[in-house]
Design a protein around this motif. Structure first.
Motif, PDB file in Angstrom:
ATOM      1  N   ASN A  11       4.745  -2.502 -10.382  1.00 12.43           N
ATOM      2  CA  ASN A  11       4.492  -1.167 -10.813  1.00 12.43           C
ATOM      3  C   ASN A  11       4.367  -0.291  -9.375  1.00 12.43           C
ATOM      4  O   ASN A  11       3.455  -0.426  -8.655  1.00 12.43           O
ATOM      5  CB  ASN A  11       3.238  -1.180 -11.599  1.00 12.43           C
ATOM      6  CG  ASN A  11       2.883   0.258 -12.059  1.00 12.43           C
ATOM      7  OD1 ASN A  11       3.575   1.506 -11.331  1.00 12.43           O
ATOM      8  ND2 ASN A  11       2.213   0.371 -13.096  1.00 12.43           N
ATOM      9  N   LEU A  12       5.517   0.418  -9.041  1.00 15.93           N
ATOM     10  CA  LEU A  12       5.309   0.871  -7.828  1.00 15.93           C
ATOM     11  C   LEU A  12       4.268   2.254  -7.787  1.00 15.93           C
ATOM     12  O   LEU A  12       4.120   3.002  -6.671  1.00 15.93           O
ATOM     13  CB  LEU A  12       6.682   1.323  -7.265  1.00 15.93           C
ATOM     14  CG  LEU A  12       7.627   0.222  -6.964  1.00 15.93           C
ATOM     15  CD1 LEU A  12       8.986   0.798  -6.733  1.00 15.93           C
ATOM     16  CD2 LEU A  12       7.123  -0.305  -5.689  1.00 15.93           C
ATOM     17  N   ASP A  13       4.138   2.528  -8.977  1.00 18.16           N
ATOM     18  CA  ASP A  13       2.807   3.737  -8.904  1.00 18.16           C
ATOM     19  C   ASP A  13       1.475   3.022  -8.239  1.00 18.16           C
ATOM     20  O   ASP A  13       0.791   3.742  -7.588  1.00 18.16           O
ATOM     21  CB  ASP A  13       2.495   4.044 -10.297  1.00 18.16           C
ATOM     22  CG  ASP A  13       3.605   5.247 -10.871  1.00 18.16           C
ATOM     23  OD1 ASP A  13       4.147   5.861  -9.954  1.00 18.16           O
ATOM     24  OD2 ASP A  13       3.974   5.087 -11.972  1.00 18.16           O
ATOM     25  N   THR A  14       1.118   1.833  -8.721  1.00 25.16           N
ATOM     26  CA  THR A  14      -0.040   1.190  -8.416  1.00 25.16           C
ATOM     27  C   THR A  14       0.198   0.208  -7.317  1.00 25.16           C
ATOM     28  O   THR A  14      -1.035  -0.247  -6.812  1.00 25.16           O
ATOM     29  CB  THR A  14      -0.679   0.677  -9.586  1.00 25.16           C
ATOM     30  OG1 THR A  14       0.283  -0.344 -10.326  1.00 25.16           O
ATOM     31  CG2 THR A  14      -0.988   1.512 -10.624  1.00 25.16           C
ATOM     32  N   ASP A  15       1.291  -0.273  -6.993  1.00 26.10           N
ATOM     33  CA  ASP A  15       1.449  -1.416  -5.932  1.00 26.10           C
ATOM     34  C   ASP A  15       2.545  -0.918  -4.970  1.00 26.10           C
ATOM     35  O   ASP A  15       3.509  -1.559  -4.934  1.00 26.10           O
ATOM     36  CB  ASP A  15       1.899  -2.685  -6.805  1.00 26.10           C
ATOM     37  CG  ASP A  15       1.934  -3.775  -5.721  1.00 26.10           C
ATOM     38  OD1 ASP A  15       1.260  -3.860  -4.871  1.00 26.10           O
ATOM     39  OD2 ASP A  15       2.638  -4.719  -6.189  1.00 26.10           O
ATOM     40  N   PRO A  16       2.264   0.092  -4.492  1.00 24.45           N
ATOM     41  CA  PRO A  16       3.245   0.885  -3.397  1.00 24.45           C
ATOM     42  C   PRO A  16       3.326   0.005  -2.093  1.00 24.45           C
ATOM     43  O   PRO A  16       2.478  -0.720  -2.005  1.00 24.45           O
ATOM     44  CB  PRO A  16       2.655   2.072  -3.176  1.00 24.45           C
ATOM     45  CG  PRO A  16       1.263   2.053  -3.232  1.00 24.45           C
ATOM     46  CD  PRO A  16       1.084   1.010  -4.421  1.00 24.45           C
ATOM     47  N   PRO A  17       4.562  -0.337  -1.503  1.00 25.31           N
ATOM     48  CA  PRO A  17       4.529  -0.714  -0.431  1.00 25.31           C
ATOM     49  C   PRO A  17       4.018  -0.102   0.686  1.00 25.31           C
ATOM     50  O   PRO A  17       3.962   1.009   1.075  1.00 25.31           O
ATOM     51  CB  PRO A  17       6.127  -0.897   0.180  1.00 25.31           C
ATOM     52  CG  PRO A  17       6.864   0.257  -0.701  1.00 25.31           C
ATOM     53  CD  PRO A  17       5.738   0.366  -2.069  1.00 25.31           C
ATOM     54  N   LEU A  18       2.951  -0.716   1.477  1.00 31.32           N
ATOM     55  CA  LEU A  18       2.005  -0.159   2.750  1.00 31.32           C
ATOM     56  C   LEU A  18       2.430  -0.404   4.016  1.00 31.32           C
ATOM     57  O   LEU A  18       2.358   0.276   4.761  1.00 31.32           O
ATOM     58  CB  LEU A  18       0.415  -0.478   2.293  1.00 31.32           C
ATOM     59  CG  LEU A  18      -0.181  -0.253   1.107  1.00 31.32           C
ATOM     60  CD1 LEU A  18      -1.407  -0.569   0.764  1.00 31.32           C
ATOM     61  CD2 LEU A  18      -0.031   1.204   0.654  1.00 31.32           C
ATOM     62  N   HIS A  19       3.034  -1.464   4.206  1.00 31.93           N
ATOM     63  CA  HIS A  19       3.457  -2.001   5.528  1.00 31.93           C
ATOM     64  C   HIS A  19       4.887  -2.502   5.367  1.00 31.93           C
ATOM     65  O   HIS A  19       5.461  -3.900   5.351  1.00 31.93           O
ATOM     66  CB  HIS A  19       2.448  -3.024   5.735  1.00 31.93           C
ATOM     67  CG  HIS A  19       1.083  -2.864   5.925  1.00 31.93           C
ATOM     68  ND1 HIS A  19       0.405  -1.891   6.815  1.00 31.93           N
ATOM     69  CD2 HIS A  19       0.168  -3.234   5.180  1.00 31.93           C
ATOM     70  CE1 HIS A  19      -0.751  -1.773   6.604  1.00 31.93           C
ATOM     71  NE2 HIS A  19      -1.161  -2.534   5.516  1.00 31.93           N
ATOM     72  N   GLY A  20       6.085  -1.498   5.220  1.00 28.12           N
ATOM     73  CA  GLY A  20       7.404  -1.852   5.110  1.00 28.12           C
ATOM     74  C   GLY A  20       7.784  -1.256   3.909  1.00 28.12           C
ATOM     75  O   GLY A  20       7.619  -0.258   3.351  1.00 28.12           O
ATOM     76  N   LEU A  21       8.856  -1.928   3.468  1.00 25.73           N
ATOM     77  CA  LEU A  21       9.585  -1.481   1.958  1.00 25.73           C
ATOM     78  C   LEU A  21       9.338  -2.203   0.927  1.00 25.73           C
ATOM     79  O   LEU A  21       9.593  -1.666  -0.220  1.00 25.73           O
ATOM     80  CB  LEU A  21      11.004  -1.628   2.455  1.00 25.73           C
ATOM     81  CG  LEU A  21      11.546  -0.863   3.601  1.00 25.73           C
ATOM     82  CD1 LEU A  21      13.107  -1.175   3.639  1.00 25.73           C
ATOM     83  CD2 LEU A  21      11.374   0.736   3.477  1.00 25.73           C
ATOM     84  N   ALA A  22       8.344  -3.132   0.974  1.00 29.71           N
ATOM     85  CA  ALA A  22       8.212  -4.059  -0.124  1.00 29.71           C
ATOM     86  C   ALA A  22       6.493  -4.419  -0.244  1.00 29.71           C
ATOM     87  O   ALA A  22       5.882  -4.519   0.664  1.00 29.71           O
ATOM     88  CB  ALA A  22       8.846  -5.122  -0.289  1.00 29.71           C
TER      89      ALA A  22
END
Length: 384
Positions: free
Chosen positions: A339-350
């Motif tokens: 879920n990219l709303d709640t689990d966004p990539p913080l260090h890179g693209l994934a």
């Protein structure tokens, strides 16, 4: 103007002569410099040669073997310490006993009573005996061969099969994904997807008993994975007859490893002995980009194994390579789906993977409570 390639093909278009021409090739030992010999067109490797070889060269060699070569290999002494194998066999025996008491004895791939099967032996073994799981899956050779075919982030699943005396041979077949679909379903997939199917899994086996020929080790047809229409061909009588005339069998010793392309035509053999069981832990290893055949609760496995891994690191009985091997068989190595709303990539693209979380926890020596909390957070973030 060239005739356009037909990409939707029917089962009645398969040609035995095309198949036979491919299967008539011969494996040249010079093409596989790390192997010790070739038997029946199957390259045989000594485990030590793979461990000591240049990693990049080994990966390249094994990938070519599965794609352009015979499609199957054996690793002798994949487990040098047979006590590790025997201890894990005892874990399987305990699971068999537990499931028999629960009435779980069905195997959809064999006649009733001819064999024993443990589905999802990976997760069940991790929960039954974390210590045995860690020492068994700390074998870096499993990941080396898997990565050669599938790349990183692969997903391990496993199923134990025990063939009792008198257990009969299987019909030759191909494996998951398209190998598990009916002919009419396979015809609906364009031919390039037939080729793609074989790149999504790798089949493997760890021999948990000696397997002389009379016990019926797997029948194999080298080079048969190269036939593009093989998923439509394996049920046809003329292909079955060809397989029975040309397939090879190799005896295996306890601790040996067998790996093959899932598109290779193969079949379990008949156990002709009156009193010997043939036991193997079957590995079906999936690409990070594919759907595994079995559902595995990897978060539960992570929690079960973490205390044992933490203790072994403290006792300095697990090196970095072995630790990576266990984590690769335990946690998810791919960031998606999430879920990219709640689990966004913080260090890179994934976003962070389960494997990355587990490595961080062990590197920083988190307590079990901290690790369990972070696993729960990761799980919650990934929910839709």
């Amino acid at each position: 103007m060239n005739q356009p390639l037909t990409v939707f093909v029917r089962a009645d278009s398969v040609q035995l002569q095309d198949f036979a021409r491919l299967c008539g090739q011969h494996a040249n030992p010079q093409d596989y410099p790390h192997c010790s010999e070739v038997q029946g067109n199957v390259p045989i490797y000594q485990a030590q040669a793979l461990r000591e070889g240049d990693r990049g060269q080994v990966l390249d060699e094994l990938h070519r073997l599965f794609r352009d070569g015979p499609g199957v290999m054996v690793v002798r002494q994949g487990y040098a310490d047979l006590n590790v194998v025997d201890r894990h066999s005892q874990v399987f025996d305990a699971i068999f006993a537990k499931e028999a008491a629960q009435g779980l004895t069905a195997d959809h791939f064999a006649k009733a009573g001819s064999n024993g099967r443990i589905w999802n032996s990976l997760q069940k073994a991790a929960l039954q005996s974390p210590s045995s799981f860690v020492e068994y899956y700390a074998n870096p050779l499993l990941g080396l061969v898997a990565e050669a075919w599938l790349g990183p982030g692969f997903q391990v699943t496993a199923q134990v099969n025990v063939v009792h005396p008198g257990g009969q041979a299987q019909q030759p077949h191909r494996d998951y994904h398209l190998g598990f679909q009916t002919e009419d379903v396979v015809e609906r997939f364009p031919l390039p997807l037939h080729a793609l199917s074989q790149y999504l899994t790798l089949q493997g086996a760890v021999a948990h008993s000696d397997m002389p020929l009379e016990t019926g080790p797997t029948l194999l047809l080298p080079f048969s994975q190269q036939y593009a229409q093989g998923y439509l061909a394996w049920r046809r009588p003329e292909f079955i007859d060809y397989f029975q005339q040309h397939a090879v069998q190799l005896p295996l010793n306890k601790g040996d490893l067998l790996f093959f392309n899932p598109a290779l035509f193969h079949a379990a053999g008949t156990n002709q002995t009156p009193d010997r069981q043939r036991m193997a832990n079957l590995l079906q290893i999936s690409s990070a980009f594919g759907k595994p055949m079995e559902s595995v609760d990897r978060e539960r496995m992570m929690l079960a194994l973490y205390p044992c891994l933490l203790q072994r690191l403290a006792d300095q009985v697990l090196d970095a390579q072995e630790l990576d091997a266990v984590i690769a068989c335990t946690a998810d190595g791919y960031s998606f789906p999430t879920n990219l709303d709640t689990d966004p990539p913080l260090h890179g693209l994934a976003p962070q993977t389960g494997q990355q979380l587990m490595r961080q926890a062990l590197r920083e020596r988190w307590t079990y409570a901290t690790f369990a909390d972070r696993v729960a957070q990761m799980s919650a973030k990934r929910q839709a």
